[in-house]
Design a protein around this motif. Structure first.
Motif, PDB file in Angstrom:
ATOM      1  N   ILE A 186       1.285  -1.215  -0.251  1.00 33.19           N
ATOM      2  CA  ILE A 186      -0.428   0.266   0.202  1.00 33.19           C
ATOM      3  C   ILE A 186       1.193   1.747  -0.082  1.00 33.19           C
ATOM      4  O   ILE A 186       1.178   1.178   0.950  1.00 33.19           O
ATOM      5  N   LEU A 187       0.327   1.870  -0.910  1.00 35.31           N
ATOM      6  CA  LEU A 187       1.234   3.318  -1.110  1.00 35.31           C
ATOM      7  C   LEU A 187       0.436   4.491   0.623  1.00 35.31           C
ATOM      8  O   LEU A 187      -0.488   4.678  -0.119  1.00 35.31           O
ATOM      9  N   LEU A 188       0.863   4.680   1.033  1.00 34.00           N
ATOM     10  CA  LEU A 188       0.439   5.766   2.204  1.00 34.00           C
ATOM     11  C   LEU A 188       1.274   7.158   1.553  1.00 34.00           C
ATOM     12  O   LEU A 188       1.743   7.410   2.061  1.00 34.00           O
ATOM     13  N   VAL A 189      -0.198   8.103   1.308  1.00 36.74           N
ATOM     14  CA  VAL A 189       0.312   9.447   1.198  1.00 36.74           C
ATOM     15  C   VAL A 189      -0.086  10.090   1.977  1.00 36.74           C
ATOM     16  O   VAL A 189      -1.347  10.847   1.837  1.00 36.74           O
ATOM     17  N   GLU A 190       0.600  10.259   2.378  1.00 36.16           N
ATOM     18  CA  GLU A 190       0.392  11.733   3.488  1.00 36.16           C
ATOM     19  C   GLU A 190       1.230  12.451   4.404  1.00 36.16           C
ATOM     20  O   GLU A 190       2.793  12.298   3.445  1.00 36.16           O
ATOM     21  N   ASP A 191       1.464  14.274   4.189  1.00 32.96           N
ATOM     22  CA  ASP A 191       2.163  15.027   4.618  1.00 32.96           C
ATOM     23  C   ASP A 191       2.738  15.115   5.610  1.00 32.96           C
ATOM     24  O   ASP A 191       3.834  16.079   6.129  1.00 32.96           O
ATOM     25  N   ASN A 192       2.072  15.012   6.500  1.00 37.83           N
ATOM     26  CA  ASN A 192       2.114  14.749   7.784  1.00 37.83           C
ATOM     27  C   ASN A 192       3.316  13.928   7.892  1.00 37.83           C
ATOM     28  O   ASN A 192       2.650  12.455   8.509  1.00 37.83           O
ATOM     29  N   ALA A 193       4.550  13.838   8.840  1.00 41.81           N
ATOM     30  CA  ALA A 193       5.110  12.779   9.082  1.00 41.81           C
ATOM     31  C   ALA A 193       4.997  12.205  10.226  1.00 41.81           C
ATOM     32  O   ALA A 193       5.508  10.531  10.053  1.00 41.81           O
ATOM     33  N   ILE A 194       4.745  12.820  11.624  1.00 42.15           N
ATOM     34  CA  ILE A 194       4.282  12.122  12.215  1.00 42.15           C
ATOM     35  C   ILE A 194       2.919  11.163  12.372  1.00 42.15           C
ATOM     36  O   ILE A 194       2.604   9.924  12.492  1.00 42.15           O
ATOM     37  N   LEU A 195       1.629  11.687  11.442  1.00 44.12           N
ATOM     38  CA  LEU A 195       0.829  10.822  11.114  1.00 44.12           C
ATOM     39  C   LEU A 195       0.587   9.716  10.518  1.00 44.12           C
ATOM     40  O   LEU A 195       0.439   8.652  10.055  1.00 44.12           O
ATOM     41  N   ALA A 196       2.186  10.321   8.713  1.00 48.49           N
ATOM     42  CA  ALA A 196       2.721   9.152   8.650  1.00 48.49           C
ATOM     43  C   ALA A 196       3.374   7.706   8.567  1.00 48.49           C
ATOM     44  O   ALA A 196       2.816   6.627   8.694  1.00 48.49           O
TER      45      ALA A 196
END
Length: 139
Positions: free
Chosen positions: A9-19
């Protein structure tokens, strides 16, 4: 229930902590997780030939292209299920993804069970869609 097997799964999230937190949760379901922090990075990863089986895409990715535009660009080059994972439930955000082929829309605070179920459902719908398309090609 979908067997994660070797699916990525490619997770696309700009917040590193949330990612990092989301990646741990998704990994606990048995999936391999690759992360992109921008829309441009998501497109590059998804179309580069790396084994990506599903994209979990945030809508608002900060600077650069947003999630819906990244999804459109990915879908121009690959047939892959995209599920939007976002904290936005407001109508303008939902409307932004309306024109994008998607296999789900999940709110980030929905809980792990809802996320897992949404991923499994997206894989099942994508497989069913592929079978239906193949049947149509045969006739």
């Amino acid at each position: 229930m979908e067997d994660p097997g070797q699916k990525t799964i490619l997770l696309v999230e700009d917040n590193a902590i949330l990612a990092l937190a989301e990646s741990k949760v998704i990994s606990s379901f048995g999936y391999e997780v690759v992360t992109a922090f921008t829309g441009e990075g998501a497109v590059q990863t998804a179309v580069s030939g790396k084994a990506v089986d599903l994209v979990l895409m945030d809508i608002d990715l900060g600077e650069g292209i947003d999630g819906p535009e990244a999804a459109r660009r990915i879908l121009e080059q690959r047939d892959i299920p995209i599920v939007f994972l976002t904290s936005h439930a407001e109508q303008p955000y939902v409307e932004r993804v309306r024109e994008v082929t998607r296999y789900g829309y999940v709110l980030k605070d929905s809980g792990d069970f809802v996320l897992r179920s949404s991923i499994e459902t997206a894989f099942e719908l994508f497989a069913a869609n592929g079978r239906a398309s193949e049947s149509l090609r045969q006739y």
